[in-house]
Design a protein around this motif. Structure first.
Motif, mmCIF file in Angstrom:
data_model
loop_
_atom_site.group_PDB
_atom_site.id
_atom_site.type_symbol
_atom_site.label_atom_id
_atom_site.label_comp_id
_atom_site.label_asym_id
_atom_site.label_seq_id
_atom_site.Cartn_x
_atom_site.Cartn_y
_atom_site.Cartn_z
ATOM 1 N N PHE B 13 0.992 -1.274 0.049
ATOM 2 C CA PHE B 13 -0.060 -0.045 0.016
ATOM 3 C C PHE B 13 0.906 1.139 0.027
ATOM 4 C CE2 PHE B 13 -1.905 3.489 2.578
ATOM 5 C CZ PHE B 13 -2.963 3.686 1.414
ATOM 6 N N VAL B 14 1.865 1.240 0.990
ATOM 7 C CA VAL B 14 2.657 2.643 1.081
ATOM 8 C C VAL B 14 3.414 2.486 -0.437
ATOM 9 C CG1 VAL B 14 4.792 3.563 1.842
ATOM 10 C CG2 VAL B 14 3.071 2.330 3.541
ATOM 11 N N ARG B 17 0.836 4.031 -2.903
ATOM 12 C CA ARG B 17 0.443 5.328 -2.695
ATOM 13 C C ARG B 17 1.494 6.250 -2.928
ATOM 14 N NH1 ARG B 17 -1.179 6.965 3.449
ATOM 15 N NH2 ARG B 17 1.187 6.327 3.759
ATOM 16 N N MET B 18 2.628 5.986 -2.722
ATOM 17 C CA MET B 18 3.893 6.824 -3.128
ATOM 18 C C MET B 18 3.984 6.873 -4.720
ATOM 19 S SD MET B 18 6.560 8.418 -1.868
ATOM 20 C CE MET B 18 6.989 7.666 -0.339
ATOM 21 N N ASP B 23 -4.646 7.774 -1.572
ATOM 22 C CA ASP B 23 -5.048 6.527 -0.652
ATOM 23 C C ASP B 23 -6.049 5.384 -1.548
ATOM 24 O OD1 ASP B 23 -3.561 7.263 1.316
ATOM 25 O OD2 ASP B 23 -5.311 7.283 2.951
ATOM 26 N N LEU B 27 -5.234 1.778 -2.770
ATOM 27 C CA LEU B 27 -5.820 0.469 -2.456
ATOM 28 C C LEU B 27 -6.526 -0.222 -3.670
ATOM 29 C CD1 LEU B 27 -7.902 2.215 0.632
ATOM 30 C CD2 LEU B 27 -6.587 0.175 0.755
#
Lengths: 128, 174
Positions: B13-14, B17-18, B23, B27
Protein backbone atom coordinates in the motif's frame (compact mmCIF):
# COMPACT_ATOMS: atom_id res chain seq x y z
CA UNK A 1 28.68 4.05 -1.84
CA UNK A 2 29.36 7.40 -0.22
CA UNK A 3 28.28 8.33 3.27
CA UNK A 4 25.83 10.77 1.80
CA UNK A 5 24.20 8.02 -0.27
CA UNK A 6 24.11 5.74 2.72
CA UNK A 7 22.32 8.39 4.70
CA UNK A 8 19.79 8.97 1.95
CA UNK A 9 19.06 5.25 1.78
CA UNK A 10 18.78 4.85 5.54
CA UNK A 11 16.50 7.86 5.79
CA UNK A 12 14.35 6.57 2.95
CA UNK A 13 14.00 3.15 4.61
CA UNK A 14 13.18 4.74 7.96
CA UNK A 15 10.58 7.03 6.39
CA UNK A 16 8.91 4.21 4.45
CA UNK A 17 8.96 1.87 7.46
CA UNK A 18 7.35 4.56 9.57
CA UNK A 19 4.68 5.15 6.96
CA UNK A 20 3.79 1.47 6.80
CA UNK A 21 3.56 1.28 10.59
CA UNK A 22 1.41 4.38 10.92
CA UNK A 23 -1.40 3.53 8.52
CA UNK A 24 -4.79 4.70 9.74
CA UNK A 25 -7.57 2.33 10.78
CA UNK A 26 -9.72 2.92 7.70
CA UNK A 27 -6.89 1.95 5.37
CA UNK A 28 -6.05 -1.09 7.48
CA UNK A 29 -9.69 -2.21 7.49
CA UNK A 30 -9.91 -1.86 3.69
CA UNK A 31 -6.67 -3.76 3.25
CA UNK A 32 -7.97 -6.51 5.51
CA UNK A 33 -11.21 -6.71 3.51
CA UNK A 34 -9.29 -6.94 0.23
CA UNK A 35 -7.09 -9.67 1.69
CA UNK A 36 -10.13 -11.66 2.87
CA UNK A 37 -11.68 -11.51 -0.60
CA UNK A 38 -8.45 -12.65 -2.23
CA UNK A 39 -8.04 -15.46 0.31
CA UNK A 40 -11.58 -16.66 -0.38
CA UNK A 41 -10.81 -16.81 -4.09
CA UNK A 42 -7.58 -18.71 -3.40
CA UNK A 43 -9.38 -21.18 -1.11
CA UNK A 44 -12.09 -21.77 -3.70
CA UNK A 45 -9.48 -22.38 -6.38
CA UNK A 46 -7.51 -24.79 -4.24
CA UNK A 47 -10.72 -26.78 -3.50
CA UNK A 48 -11.44 -27.10 -7.21
CA UNK A 49 -7.81 -27.89 -7.95
CA UNK A 50 -7.60 -30.66 -5.36
CA UNK A 51 -10.76 -32.29 -6.74
CA UNK A 52 -9.19 -32.45 -10.18
CA UNK A 53 -5.89 -33.52 -8.68
CA UNK A 54 -7.37 -36.48 -6.81
CA UNK A 55 -9.39 -37.45 -9.86
CA UNK A 56 -6.30 -37.91 -11.97
CA UNK A 57 -3.94 -38.90 -9.19
CA UNK A 58 -1.47 -36.19 -10.07
CA UNK A 59 -0.70 -32.51 -9.43
CA UNK A 60 -3.38 -29.94 -10.07
CA UNK A 61 -1.70 -27.27 -12.11
CA UNK A 62 -3.70 -25.11 -14.46
CA UNK A 63 -2.26 -26.86 -17.53
CA UNK A 64 -3.15 -30.26 -16.14
CA UNK A 65 -6.67 -29.10 -15.33
CA UNK A 66 -7.14 -27.79 -18.87
CA UNK A 67 -5.76 -31.02 -20.32
CA UNK A 68 -8.12 -33.10 -18.20
CA UNK A 69 -11.05 -30.93 -19.25
CA UNK A 70 -10.18 -31.50 -22.90
CA UNK A 71 -9.83 -35.24 -22.35
CA UNK A 72 -13.20 -35.48 -20.60
CA UNK A 73 -14.88 -33.46 -23.39
CA UNK A 74 -13.32 -35.65 -26.11
CA UNK A 75 -14.40 -38.83 -24.27
CA UNK A 76 -17.96 -37.55 -24.00
CA UNK A 77 -18.13 -36.73 -27.71
CA UNK A 78 -16.77 -40.19 -28.55
CA UNK A 79 -19.26 -41.91 -26.21
CA UNK A 80 -22.20 -40.03 -27.75
CA UNK A 81 -21.03 -40.88 -31.28
CA UNK A 82 -20.72 -44.60 -30.43
CA UNK A 83 -24.16 -44.64 -28.78
CA UNK A 84 -25.80 -42.99 -31.79
CA UNK A 85 -24.07 -45.38 -34.17
CA UNK A 86 -25.16 -48.45 -32.18
CA UNK A 87 -28.76 -47.21 -31.97
CA UNK A 88 -28.97 -46.59 -35.74
CA UNK A 89 -26.66 -48.95 -37.56
CA UNK A 90 -26.84 -47.62 -41.10
CA UNK A 91 -25.82 -50.54 -43.30
CA UNK A 92 -26.45 -49.86 -47.01
CA UNK A 93 -27.57 -53.39 -47.82
CA UNK A 94 -29.77 -52.58 -50.83
CA UNK A 95 -27.41 -50.19 -52.50
CA UNK A 96 -25.78 -52.83 -54.71
CA UNK A 97 -29.15 -54.16 -55.91
CA UNK A 98 -30.24 -50.61 -56.76
CA UNK A 99 -27.03 -50.09 -58.68
CA UNK A 100 -27.65 -53.23 -60.76
CA UNK A 101 -31.15 -52.03 -61.67
CA UNK A 102 -29.87 -48.62 -62.69
CA UNK A 103 -27.10 -50.11 -64.78
CA UNK A 104 -29.33 -52.66 -66.53
CA UNK A 105 -30.73 -52.10 -70.01
CA UNK A 106 -34.31 -53.11 -69.11
CA UNK A 107 -36.93 -50.43 -68.63
CA UNK A 108 -37.96 -49.53 -65.05
CA UNK A 109 -41.47 -50.90 -65.76
CA UNK A 110 -39.96 -54.38 -66.16
CA UNK A 111 -38.67 -54.27 -62.58
CA UNK A 112 -42.00 -52.93 -61.30
CA UNK A 113 -43.75 -55.98 -62.79
CA UNK A 114 -41.05 -58.39 -61.72
CA UNK A 115 -43.15 -59.82 -58.89
CA UNK A 116 -45.94 -60.60 -61.37
CA UNK A 117 -43.54 -62.41 -63.69
CA UNK A 118 -42.15 -64.42 -60.78
CA UNK A 119 -45.69 -65.40 -59.70
CA UNK A 120 -46.55 -66.34 -63.29
CA UNK A 121 -43.43 -68.49 -63.54
CA UNK A 122 -44.27 -70.27 -60.27
CA UNK A 123 -47.81 -71.04 -61.47
CA UNK A 124 -46.54 -72.34 -64.79
CA UNK A 125 -44.03 -74.60 -63.03
CA UNK A 126 -46.77 -76.02 -60.74
CA UNK A 127 -49.14 -76.53 -63.64
CA UNK A 128 -46.41 -78.20 -65.69
CA UNK B 1 -2.09 -17.15 1.19
CA UNK B 2 -3.71 -15.09 3.95
CA UNK B 3 -0.50 -15.00 5.95
CA UNK B 4 1.55 -13.98 2.94
CA UNK B 5 -0.83 -11.19 1.94
CA UNK B 6 -0.97 -9.95 5.53
CA UNK B 7 2.81 -9.74 5.55
CA UNK B 8 3.02 -7.62 2.39
CA UNK B 9 -0.15 -5.55 2.37
CA UNK B 10 1.17 -2.53 4.30
CA UNK B 11 4.33 -2.21 2.27
CA UNK B 12 2.42 -2.75 -0.98
CA UNK B 13 0.00 0.00 0.00
CA UNK B 14 2.75 2.46 0.92
CA UNK B 15 4.58 1.73 -2.35
CA UNK B 16 1.38 2.17 -4.37
CA UNK B 17 0.45 5.37 -2.54
CA UNK B 18 3.92 6.75 -3.12
CA UNK B 19 3.46 6.04 -6.83
CA UNK B 20 -0.09 7.29 -7.37
CA UNK B 21 -0.35 9.93 -4.68
CA UNK B 22 -3.64 9.03 -2.99
CA UNK B 23 -5.15 6.37 -0.74
CA UNK B 24 -8.12 5.31 -2.89
CA UNK B 25 -6.19 4.52 -6.05
CA UNK B 26 -3.46 2.86 -3.99
CA UNK B 27 -6.02 0.63 -2.28
CA UNK B 28 -7.55 -0.31 -5.64
CA UNK B 29 -4.13 -1.23 -6.98
CA UNK B 30 -3.26 -3.38 -3.96
CA UNK B 31 -6.66 -5.07 -4.05
CA UNK B 32 -6.29 -5.85 -7.76
CA UNK B 33 -2.82 -7.26 -7.19
CA UNK B 34 -4.07 -9.48 -4.35
CA UNK B 35 -6.97 -10.78 -6.43
CA UNK B 36 -4.79 -11.50 -9.43
CA UNK B 37 -2.32 -13.42 -7.28
CA UNK B 38 -5.15 -15.42 -5.71
CA UNK B 39 -6.86 -16.13 -9.02
CA UNK B 40 -3.83 -17.03 -11.08
CA UNK B 41 -1.09 -18.19 -8.79
CA UNK B 42 -2.59 -19.49 -5.55
CA UNK B 43 -1.63 -23.03 -6.51
CA UNK B 44 2.01 -22.14 -7.00
CA UNK B 45 4.56 -22.77 -4.28
CA UNK B 46 4.40 -20.07 -1.55
CA UNK B 47 8.07 -19.31 -2.20
CA UNK B 48 7.09 -18.05 -5.66
CA UNK B 49 4.48 -15.62 -4.35
CA UNK B 50 6.70 -12.66 -3.32
CA UNK B 51 8.23 -12.03 -6.78
CA UNK B 52 4.92 -12.73 -8.50
CA UNK B 53 3.06 -10.34 -6.22
CA UNK B 54 5.72 -7.69 -6.69
CA UNK B 55 5.50 -8.07 -10.45
CA UNK B 56 1.70 -7.82 -10.47
CA UNK B 57 1.78 -4.78 -8.18
CA UNK B 58 4.34 -2.96 -10.34
CA UNK B 59 2.38 -3.81 -13.46
CA UNK B 60 -0.82 -2.42 -11.90
CA UNK B 61 1.02 0.79 -11.02
CA UNK B 62 2.23 1.05 -14.63
CA UNK B 63 -1.34 0.51 -15.86
CA UNK B 64 -2.50 3.32 -13.60
CA UNK B 65 0.07 5.67 -15.11
CA UNK B 66 -0.90 4.68 -18.65
CA UNK B 67 -4.58 5.30 -17.94
CA UNK B 68 -3.76 8.64 -16.32
CA UNK B 69 -1.71 9.63 -19.36
CA UNK B 70 -4.57 8.80 -21.74
CA UNK B 71 -7.04 10.67 -19.51
CA UNK B 72 -4.82 13.74 -19.47
CA UNK B 73 -4.40 13.61 -23.25
CA UNK B 74 -8.18 13.60 -23.71
CA UNK B 75 -8.51 16.49 -21.30
CA UNK B 76 -5.95 18.46 -23.25
CA UNK B 77 -7.69 17.71 -26.57
CA UNK B 78 -11.04 18.88 -25.27
CA UNK B 79 -9.61 22.09 -23.88
CA UNK B 80 -9.89 21.57 -20.14
CA UNK B 81 -6.45 20.17 -19.75
CA UNK B 82 -4.66 22.17 -17.15
CA UNK B 83 -7.30 22.35 -14.45
CA UNK B 84 -5.69 19.51 -12.54
CA UNK B 85 -2.32 21.16 -12.73
CA UNK B 86 -3.80 24.46 -11.62
CA UNK B 87 -5.65 22.91 -8.71
CA UNK B 88 -2.66 20.87 -7.66
CA UNK B 89 -1.19 22.33 -4.55
CA UNK B 90 2.48 22.64 -3.93
CA UNK B 91 3.69 19.30 -2.54
CA UNK B 92 5.59 21.17 0.14
CA UNK B 93 2.28 22.55 1.45
CA UNK B 94 1.09 19.00 2.10
CA UNK B 95 3.92 18.22 4.45
CA UNK B 96 2.48 17.88 7.91
CA UNK B 97 3.42 20.52 10.40
CA UNK B 98 5.61 18.62 12.83
CA UNK B 99 4.36 20.82 15.67
CA UNK B 100 5.98 23.84 17.19
CA UNK B 101 6.22 22.34 20.65
CA UNK B 102 8.54 19.53 19.60
CA UNK B 103 12.24 19.88 20.22
CA UNK B 104 14.19 21.52 17.42
CA UNK B 105 16.27 18.43 16.58
CA UNK B 106 13.14 16.25 16.24
CA UNK B 107 11.55 18.89 14.11
CA UNK B 108 14.58 18.99 11.82
CA UNK B 109 14.70 15.20 11.51
CA UNK B 110 10.98 15.01 10.71
CA UNK B 111 11.20 17.77 8.16
CA UNK B 112 14.12 16.05 6.54
CA UNK B 113 12.19 12.79 6.26
CA UNK B 114 9.14 14.61 4.97
CA UNK B 115 11.28 16.37 2.41
CA UNK B 116 12.73 13.03 1.36
CA UNK B 117 9.22 11.61 1.00
CA UNK B 118 8.28 14.46 -1.31
CA UNK B 119 11.46 13.93 -3.28
CA UNK B 120 10.80 10.20 -3.73
CA UNK B 121 7.17 10.85 -4.66
CA UNK B 122 8.33 13.38 -7.26
CA UNK B 123 10.65 10.91 -9.01
CA UNK B 124 9.57 9.72 -12.46
CA UNK B 125 7.58 6.51 -12.18
CA UNK B 126 10.23 4.05 -13.37
CA UNK B 127 12.96 5.67 -11.27
CA UNK B 128 10.70 5.55 -8.24
CA UNK B 129 9.88 1.88 -8.84
CA UNK B 130 13.55 0.95 -9.19
CA UNK B 131 14.47 2.95 -6.09
CA UNK B 132 11.68 1.49 -3.93
CA UNK B 133 12.30 -2.09 -4.99
CA UNK B 134 16.05 -1.89 -4.56
CA UNK B 135 16.14 0.18 -1.38
CA UNK B 136 13.05 -0.76 0.56
CA UNK B 137 12.19 -4.24 -0.66
CA UNK B 138 15.85 -5.19 -0.81
CA UNK B 139 15.65 -6.80 -4.26
CA UNK B 140 18.82 -7.19 -6.29
CA UNK B 141 19.15 -5.88 -9.84
CA UNK B 142 17.90 -9.09 -11.46
CA UNK B 143 14.89 -9.42 -9.17
CA UNK B 144 14.04 -5.76 -9.67
CA UNK B 145 14.25 -6.20 -13.45
CA UNK B 146 11.85 -9.15 -13.26
CA UNK B 147 9.42 -7.20 -11.06
CA UNK B 148 9.54 -4.17 -13.36
CA UNK B 149 9.44 -6.22 -16.55
CA UNK B 150 12.58 -4.64 -18.03
CA UNK B 151 16.27 -5.36 -18.46
CA UNK B 152 18.91 -5.21 -15.71
CA UNK B 153 20.57 -2.35 -17.58
CA UNK B 154 17.39 -0.30 -17.43
CA UNK B 155 17.10 -0.96 -13.70
CA UNK B 156 20.66 0.29 -13.16
CA UNK B 157 19.95 3.41 -15.19
CA UNK B 158 16.67 4.18 -13.40
CA UNK B 159 18.19 3.56 -9.99
CA UNK B 160 21.25 5.66 -10.69
CA UNK B 161 19.12 8.57 -11.95
CA UNK B 162 16.88 8.29 -8.91
CA UNK B 163 19.88 8.46 -6.60
CA UNK B 164 21.22 11.42 -8.53
CA UNK B 165 17.92 13.28 -8.11
CA UNK B 166 17.74 12.50 -4.40
CA UNK B 167 21.35 13.58 -3.88
CA UNK B 168 20.63 16.85 -5.61
CA UNK B 169 17.53 17.35 -3.50
CA UNK B 170 19.49 16.62 -0.32
CA UNK B 171 22.11 19.21 -1.27
CA UNK B 172 19.42 21.80 -1.92
CA UNK B 173 17.75 21.26 1.45
CA UNK B 174 20.99 21.51 3.44
Amino acid sequence: MTKKDERILNDARAMLDRQSEELDDVVLARLRAARMRATEVADHRSDTGSWFGSAVGAGSSLALTKMMGGLVAASLVFAVAVTVWIANPVVPRNNLEDLEILAASESPEFYQDLDFYLWLETRATRAG
Amino acid sequence: MDRFLASVERRAFVAARMAVGNDDDALDIVQDAMMKLAEKYSEREPAEWPPLFQRILQSRIRDFYRRAKVRNRFRTWFGFGNTEEQNKSDPFDEIKDPGAREPIEHLDAKQELASLEVAIAALPQRQQQAFMLRTWDGLDVEQTARAMGCSSGSVKTHYSRAMQALRKRAEETV
